[in-house]
Design an enzyme around this catalytic site. Structure first.
Site, PDB file in Angstrom:
ATOM      1  N   THR A 390      -3.594  11.205  -2.274  1.00 31.95           N
ATOM      2  CA  THR A 390      -3.107   9.838  -2.368  1.00 31.95           C
ATOM      3  C   THR A 390      -4.380   9.041  -2.434  1.00 31.95           C
ATOM      4  O   THR A 390      -5.452   9.581  -2.190  1.00 31.95           O
ATOM      5  CB  THR A 390      -2.294   9.519  -1.066  1.00 31.95           C
ATOM      6  OG1 THR A 390      -1.088  10.280  -1.064  1.00 31.95           O
ATOM      7  CG2 THR A 390      -1.960   8.047  -0.913  1.00 31.95           C
ATOM      8  N   ASN A 410       1.257  12.188  -5.009  1.00 31.22           N
ATOM      9  CA  ASN A 410       1.491  13.143  -3.929  1.00 31.22           C
ATOM     10  C   ASN A 410       0.315  14.117  -3.871  1.00 31.22           C
ATOM     11  O   ASN A 410      -0.734  13.744  -3.390  1.00 31.22           O
ATOM     12  CB  ASN A 410       2.837  13.851  -4.034  1.00 31.22           C
ATOM     13  CG  ASN A 410       3.213  14.500  -2.694  1.00 31.22           C
ATOM     14  OD1 ASN A 410       2.604  14.193  -1.674  1.00 31.22           O
ATOM     15  ND2 ASN A 410       4.169  15.405  -2.694  1.00 31.22           N
ATOM     16  N   ASP A 432       8.330  15.210  -0.967  1.00 31.35           N
ATOM     17  CA  ASP A 432       8.316  14.444   0.282  1.00 31.35           C
ATOM     18  C   ASP A 432       9.707  14.280   0.891  1.00 31.35           C
ATOM     19  O   ASP A 432       9.859  13.744   1.982  1.00 31.35           O
ATOM     20  CB  ASP A 432       7.674  13.064   0.068  1.00 31.35           C
ATOM     21  CG  ASP A 432       6.162  13.117   0.225  1.00 31.35           C
ATOM     22  OD1 ASP A 432       5.628  14.179   0.594  1.00 31.35           O
ATOM     23  OD2 ASP A 432       5.500  12.093  -0.023  1.00 31.35           O
ATOM     24  N   SER A 461       7.800   8.399   3.139  1.00 32.14           N
ATOM     25  CA  SER A 461       6.352   8.399   2.919  1.00 32.14           C
ATOM     26  C   SER A 461       5.619   8.184   4.238  1.00 32.14           C
ATOM     27  O   SER A 461       6.221   7.766   5.236  1.00 32.14           O
ATOM     28  CB  SER A 461       6.006   7.269   1.948  1.00 32.14           C
ATOM     29  OG  SER A 461       4.613   7.123   1.827  1.00 32.14           O
ATOM     30  N   SER A 462       4.332   8.476   4.218  1.00 28.35           N
ATOM     31  CA  SER A 462       3.475   8.120   5.353  1.00 28.35           C
ATOM     32  C   SER A 462       2.462   7.053   4.960  1.00 28.35           C
ATOM     33  O   SER A 462       1.589   6.703   5.760  1.00 28.35           O
ATOM     34  CB  SER A 462       2.726   9.364   5.847  1.00 28.35           C
ATOM     35  OG  SER A 462       3.633  10.312   6.354  1.00 28.35           O
ATOM     36  N   GLY A 482      -3.817  11.214   2.555  1.00 23.59           N
ATOM     37  CA  GLY A 482      -3.763  12.334   3.497  1.00 23.59           C
ATOM     38  C   GLY A 482      -2.386  12.739   3.984  1.00 23.59           C
ATOM     39  O   GLY A 482      -2.288  13.415   5.012  1.00 23.59           O
TER      40      GLY A 482
HETATM   41  N1  GLY Z   1       2.953  11.574  -0.682  1.00 21.64           N
HETATM   42  C1  GLY Z   1       2.376  11.228   0.539  1.00 21.64           C
HETATM   43  C2  GLY Z   1       3.128  10.184   1.253  1.00 21.64           C
HETATM   44  O1  GLY Z   1       3.820   9.394   0.645  1.00 21.64           O
HETATM   45  O2  GLY Z   1       3.084  10.121   2.453  1.00 21.64           O
END
Ligand code: GLY
Length: 579
Positions: A390, A410, A432, A461-462, A482
């Site tokens: 990311t 991703n 995800d 998502s994070s 990350g």
């Molecule tokens: N693809 C990483 C996130 O959205 O957390």
């Protein structure tokens, strides 16, 4: 006394001594940065772009110099990274942009997360044995969600930019058309994924030479198809991507590769403006991403829990500090597994999760002298991911506007599948979703039914573009790549600044730790002393000294009229551009 207008901006944390001398003079008795630190930020006065790649950061800065605002610069940087930083910069992915609008003194969040194609079903990635087929989940046409980046950047530009889209996009188009020299960082990034990129004919054509080799450092790399795609967007706005020639090519590739994205999915995609989540940590207001990202909620939740301790007395990165940090992380990630999802599909108890009273109840579960095994930690009652790639960049302008943007394909290079004729990679964001709810995914994260696959839904998502306000003014903006490491990387960066008074370069550079509840592992970066690790093991933590780094922040701190920039040195190629 004042700094020269055209202040020198240098790569990363390296600042010329002369600049510091001037900064020191200008700041008289109380320097704006701690000169006693081993890590120092770059300094500018009027505008700054901090990002993972030099050319794109300079393109953003050029927009600021021309009189554009932070949104113009962020949009220009976003499109340029799609050209110069293909591992994560993208047209085919999605993300979240947090914007502070100085004139209105308000913040808004643009959610341009990908959506599941309408035809996607909850068992999309399960094989006949009911297990997740990793190839299908990560590296197939089905792993791609409907891209959101173009809709998000265009929406930001239309609503909050000041320059025409064609002007903002022109440098990215030129970069793709005329080419640029492959840097060491780009050479390494392609090399790390060359084997898999070679499996897809179009990706092989884009990223490897005729013999299938990684292009040498210094080779001029041109991307005419990508230039054409960008040109269409510059001319027609979002329609240049979601309908017409580009959309037809995406759909044709889906049909050829047994993928799910249809013309209707593309035409129907919408970026959404949402209210960010907000909370307080002592004297600071922290503003971050709402669902469908889990980032903002868990950053606030962990801060709320930690607010009840005297962190300075514990000492930064002491065993006591890391112990309490890890215990709070475990509680937050346990909640993530149960409550977090796309709020347009599942109710997410945002207010309850970031409530101070809930944090107090959770804090009471933490034992000062013993690590609670993850098997004894459950989601509270209110009531990973691996290091997926990311990228993040942060912009501040002379008008007081700030943009903090995280976007992604991703994995590094997403699904590693390129759409012929567009120069564009497909994301693998569908990974995800919880492909098999309740079961640990291949990276150990357990996610619930709330994040199961459903047509039109956004995967959890994070991503956590975040801003910290002090005395009602933006003080720090940051974010990180990350996967599940994003939340804890951003958290520790802002905590280091808020609770330990570190300058932003030091806050970014200090060794990080990470616990995500499952697997029950306290991952620590190199740099934490062996004595501390021994104390943590004695408390019952399963300490794992990472052979890799955790996160990669790109940050700006705003102090007394100065912009202090720090690009994380954990990966090569980052850049602070400013004037
Ligand atoms: N693809 C990483 C996130 O959205 O957390």
């Amino acid at each position: 006394m004042k700094l020269t207008r055209h202040l020198i901006i240098l790569l990363g944390i390296c600042l010329l001594p002369a600049s510091f001398a001037r900064a020191q003079e200008s700041a008289a008795e109380t320097p704006i940065i701690d000169f006693g630190s081993r890590f120092l930020p770059a300094v500018a006065r009027q505008g700054m772009v901090v990002g993972p790649e030099r050319l794109a950061a300079e393109i953003g800065l050029d927009m600021l110099r021309r009189g554009g605002n932070a949104v113009d610069a962020a949009v220009a940087t976003g499109f340029a990274l799609a050209v110069s930083y293909p591992r994560a910069g993208n047209l085919g992915g999605g993300g979240f942009m947090l914007v502070h609008l100085a004139e209105d003194n308000r913040q808004t969040l643009i959610d341009y997360r990908e959506t599941a194609p309408a035809a996607a079903t909850c068992d999309l990635f399960l094989n006949d044995e009911g297990e997740v087929d990793q190839q299908r989940a990560y590296f197939s046409h089905k792993s791609a969600g409907v891209p959101g980046t173009v809709a998000g950047l265009v929406l930001a530009q239309e609503r909050y930019g000041t320059l025409p889209l064609s002007e903002v996009m022109a440098p990215a188009i030129a970069l793709a058309r005329d080419g640029f020299e492959i840097s060491f960082a780009l050479n390494q990034e392609i090399a790390a994924r060359a084997e898999r990129l070679a499996l897809n004919a179009e990706a092989r054509k884009l990223f490897l030479d005729a013999e299938g080799r990684v292009p040498e450092v210094g080779t001029v790399w041109q991307q005419p198809d990508l230039a054409q795609t960008l040109q269409q967007i510059a001319k027609q706005g979002r329609d240049g991507f979601y309908t017409g020639d580009v959309a037809e090519r995406i759909v044709a590739e889906m049909q050829a590769g047994d993928g799910l994205i249809s013309a209707a999915d593309l035409a129907g995609y919408q970026a959404i403006e949402r209210e960010p989540v907000r909370g307080r940590f002592r004297d600071f207001e922290v503003i971050s991403t709402p669902p469908p990202s889990s980032g903002g909620i868990h950053i606030l939740q962990i801060l709320n829990i930690l607010e009840g301790y005297d962190l300075q007395a514990m000492g930064h990165n002491s065993a006591a500090y890391i112990h309490h940090l890890a215990e709070a992380m475990k509680l937050a990630y346990a909640d993530r597994s149960r409550y977090l999802a796309d709020p347009d599909f599942e109710p997410v108890p945002v207010a309850d999760l970031i409530d101070k009273a809930y944090a107090e109840r959770q804090r009471a579960l933490i034992k000062p002298g013993r690590a609670t095994p993850s098997s004894e930690v459950a989601p509270g009652e209110v009531l990973v991911d691996a290091s997926h790639d990311t990228t993040h960049y942060t912009v501040a302008d002379r008008f007081g506007n700030v943009v903090s943007n995280t976007y992604t394909l991703n994995f590094s290079f997403g699904s590693h599948i390129a759409v012929p004729g567009t120069g564009m990679l497909l994301n693998n964001e569908m990974a995800d979703f919880a492909a098999n709810p309740g079961q640990p995914n291949p990276f150990g994260l357990v996610e619930g039914e709330a994040n199961s696959i459903e047509g039109g839904k956004r995967p959890l998502s994070s991503m956590s573009p975040t801003m910290v306000f002090r005395d009602g003014k933006p003080w720090l903006a940051t974010g990180s790549p990350g996967g599940s490491l994003i939340i804890t990387s951003v958290l520790q960066t802002i905590l280091n600044a808020m609770a330990f008074d570190m300058n932003i370069a030091t806050a970014a550079a200090e060794p990080r730790v990470h616990h995500q509840w499952l697997p029950d592992k306290l991952v620590v970066e190199q740099g934490i002393s062996p004595d501390t690790l021994e104390l943590l093991r004695a408390l019952g933590h399963n300490v794992d000294v990472a052979g890799r780094t955790l996160g990669r922040t790109q940050s700006i701190m705003l102090e007394r009229g100065y912009l202090l920039g720090a690009t994380d040195t954990r990966r090569p190629g980052g850049h602070v551009a400013g004037y």
